[in-house]
Design a protein around this motif. Structure first.
Motif, PDB file in Angstrom:
ATOM      1  N   ASN A  67      10.048  -1.154  10.210  1.00  0.00           N
ATOM      2  CA  ASN A  67      10.175  -0.839   8.787  1.00  0.00           C
ATOM      3  C   ASN A  67       8.799  -0.554   8.183  1.00  0.00           C
ATOM      4  O   ASN A  67       7.781  -0.585   8.873  1.00  0.00           O
ATOM      5  N   PHE A  68       8.790  -0.307   6.890  1.00  0.00           N
ATOM      6  CA  PHE A  68       7.565   0.071   6.188  1.00  0.00           C
ATOM      7  C   PHE A  68       6.519  -1.049   6.237  1.00  0.00           C
ATOM      8  O   PHE A  68       5.325  -0.784   6.367  1.00  0.00           O
ATOM      9  N   SER A  69       6.966  -2.298   6.161  1.00  0.00           N
ATOM     10  CA  SER A  69       6.027  -3.425   6.265  1.00  0.00           C
ATOM     11  C   SER A  69       5.335  -3.440   7.622  1.00  0.00           C
ATOM     12  O   SER A  69       4.145  -3.756   7.715  1.00  0.00           O
ATOM     13  N   ASN A  70       6.084  -3.113   8.694  1.00  0.00           N
ATOM     14  CA  ASN A  70       5.477  -3.018  10.021  1.00  0.00           C
ATOM     15  C   ASN A  70       4.386  -1.957  10.033  1.00  0.00           C
ATOM     16  O   ASN A  70       3.313  -2.159  10.622  1.00  0.00           O
ATOM     17  N   LEU A  71       4.648  -0.812   9.396  1.00  0.00           N
ATOM     18  CA  LEU A  71       3.670   0.271   9.339  1.00  0.00           C
ATOM     19  C   LEU A  71       2.399  -0.177   8.620  1.00  0.00           C
ATOM     20  O   LEU A  71       1.286   0.008   9.117  1.00  0.00           O
ATOM     21  N   LEU A  72       2.561  -0.800   7.445  1.00  0.00           N
ATOM     22  CA  LEU A  72       1.389  -1.246   6.683  1.00  0.00           C
ATOM     23  C   LEU A  72       0.600  -2.302   7.451  1.00  0.00           C
ATOM     24  O   LEU A  72      -0.637  -2.277   7.469  1.00  0.00           O
ATOM     25  N   GLY A  73       1.293  -3.217   8.114  1.00  0.00           N
ATOM     26  CA  GLY A  73       0.622  -4.253   8.897  1.00  0.00           C
ATOM     27  C   GLY A  73      -0.145  -3.660  10.074  1.00  0.00           C
ATOM     28  O   GLY A  73      -1.296  -4.037  10.330  1.00  0.00           O
ATOM     29  N   PHE A  90      -3.403   0.601  -0.348  1.00  0.00           N
ATOM     30  CA  PHE A  90      -2.366   1.585  -0.068  1.00  0.00           C
ATOM     31  C   PHE A  90      -1.862   2.168  -1.376  1.00  0.00           C
ATOM     32  O   PHE A  90      -1.725   1.451  -2.368  1.00  0.00           O
ATOM     33  N   ARG A  91      -1.590   3.480  -1.364  1.00  0.00           N
ATOM     34  CA  ARG A  91      -1.049   4.171  -2.531  1.00  0.00           C
ATOM     35  C   ARG A  91       0.178   4.972  -2.113  1.00  0.00           C
ATOM     36  O   ARG A  91       0.158   5.620  -1.063  1.00  0.00           O
ATOM     37  N   PRO A  92       1.234   4.942  -2.914  1.00  0.00           N
ATOM     38  CA  PRO A  92       2.391   5.788  -2.584  1.00  0.00           C
ATOM     39  C   PRO A  92       1.968   7.249  -2.574  1.00  0.00           C
ATOM     40  O   PRO A  92       1.085   7.656  -3.334  1.00  0.00           O
ATOM     41  N   HIS A  93       2.570   8.028  -1.707  1.00  0.00           N
ATOM     42  CA  HIS A  93       2.230   9.438  -1.608  1.00  0.00           C
ATOM     43  C   HIS A  93       3.441  10.217  -1.128  1.00  0.00           C
ATOM     44  O   HIS A  93       4.435   9.626  -0.707  1.00  0.00           O
ATOM     45  N   TYR A  94       3.344  11.525  -1.175  1.00  0.00           N
ATOM     46  CA  TYR A  94       4.416  12.381  -0.673  1.00  0.00           C
ATOM     47  C   TYR A  94       3.917  13.175   0.525  1.00  0.00           C
ATOM     48  O   TYR A  94       2.866  13.807   0.467  1.00  0.00           O
ATOM     49  N   PHE A  95       4.650  13.093   1.628  1.00  0.00           N
ATOM     50  CA  PHE A  95       4.464  13.975   2.773  1.00  0.00           C
ATOM     51  C   PHE A  95       5.852  14.501   3.119  1.00  0.00           C
ATOM     52  O   PHE A  95       6.824  13.739   3.103  1.00  0.00           O
ATOM     53  N   PRO A  96       5.979  15.772   3.426  1.00  0.00           N
ATOM     54  CA  PRO A  96       7.317  16.348   3.613  1.00  0.00           C
ATOM     55  C   PRO A  96       8.090  15.811   4.812  1.00  0.00           C
ATOM     56  O   PRO A  96       9.309  15.914   4.836  1.00  0.00           O
ATOM     57  N   TYR A  97       7.429  15.193   5.787  1.00  0.00           N
ATOM     58  CA  TYR A  97       8.121  14.754   6.995  1.00  0.00           C
ATOM     59  C   TYR A  97       8.402  13.260   7.036  1.00  0.00           C
ATOM     60  O   TYR A  97       9.049  12.787   7.963  1.00  0.00           O
ATOM     61  N   ALA A 120       0.354   8.241   6.040  1.00  0.00           N
ATOM     62  CA  ALA A 120       1.304   7.667   6.985  1.00  0.00           C
ATOM     63  C   ALA A 120       2.689   7.592   6.360  1.00  0.00           C
ATOM     64  O   ALA A 120       2.862   7.794   5.166  1.00  0.00           O
ATOM     65  N   GLY A 121       3.655   7.269   7.200  1.00  0.00           N
ATOM     66  CA  GLY A 121       5.010   7.075   6.720  1.00  0.00           C
ATOM     67  C   GLY A 121       5.969   6.868   7.878  1.00  0.00           C
ATOM     68  O   GLY A 121       5.554   6.731   9.030  1.00  0.00           O
ATOM     69  N   ILE A 122       7.257   6.839   7.551  1.00  0.00           N
ATOM     70  CA  ILE A 122       8.307   6.763   8.562  1.00  0.00           C
ATOM     71  C   ILE A 122       8.971   8.123   8.609  1.00  0.00           C
ATOM     72  O   ILE A 122       9.412   8.641   7.568  1.00  0.00           O
ATOM     73  N   PHE A 123       9.022   8.716   9.816  1.00  0.00           N
ATOM     74  CA  PHE A 123       9.620  10.047   9.925  1.00  0.00           C
ATOM     75  C   PHE A 123      11.038  10.047   9.393  1.00  0.00           C
ATOM     76  O   PHE A 123      11.825   9.140   9.674  1.00  0.00           O
TER      77      PHE A 123
END
Length: 173
Positions: A67-73, A90-97, A120-123
């Motif tokens: 999950n997103f917490s795993n990514l941030l960690g 960390f700041r929220p952002h937009y990436f299309p993927y 970064a993000g989750i595909f």
């Protein structure tokens, strides 16, 4: 207005996401972690923290129940080990993927400012489903040059590519 001729023109790689997609199209293992280094090019204005070309570490991790917490960690731990600092935001952002998506900054001790180091993000499922991937895929692209700049307290990223012999002789290897 969309122009097919403009869309067909060659463009230097601006980020390494295509490498992750290409890897997901092969026989990836789940769970699995994959990394690549890509040379990227952007029409940025040169300054102390921006170059028009840079090195990016692209990575993906595939596993059930991520999950997103795993990514941030994961990214917090990675940047702490590489830069030696825990001053990351960390700041929220937009990436299309990816969804959700985030950008991260690390505090530069000499410049006394925040420097963006990765996105970064989750595909999104639209990215992973065509490859038959049904588990979450954490994804990121980290500016290696900026991480090194922060770690070594370099005040101007252009120094990494200096031709100044006095600077180069005094630089750490």
């Amino acid at each position: 207005v969309f122009d097919e001729k403009i869309a067909a023109k060659m463009l230097l790689r601006t980020q390494g996401t295509a490498l992750s997609a290409r890897k997901m199209a092969t026989d990836v293992k789940i769970p699995g972690a994959y990394f690549a280094v890509a040379r990227c090019y952007r029409p940025d204005v040169l300054d102390a923290t921006h170059l028009v070309e840079f090195n990016q570490c692209e990575g993906i991790v595939l596993k059930e129940k991520l999950n997103f917490s795993n990514l941030l960690g994961l990214l917090s731990e990675f940047t702490k080990k590489i830069t030696g600092t825990d001053k990351i935001r960390f700041r929220p952002h937009y990436f299309p993927y990816t969804e959700p998506s985030v950008e991260a900054d690390i505090w530069h001790p000499k410049l006394k400012c925040w420097v963006e180091v990765f996105g970064a993000g989750i595909f999104r499922p639209e990215v992973t489903a065509p490859f038959g991937i049904k588990v979450p895929v954490l994804a990121w692209g980290i500016g290696i040059d900026r991480l090194f700049m922060i770690r070594e307290s370099i005040e101007d990223i252009r120094q990494l590519f200096s031709q100044d012999i006095r600077y180069l002789r005094g630089a750490k290897i």
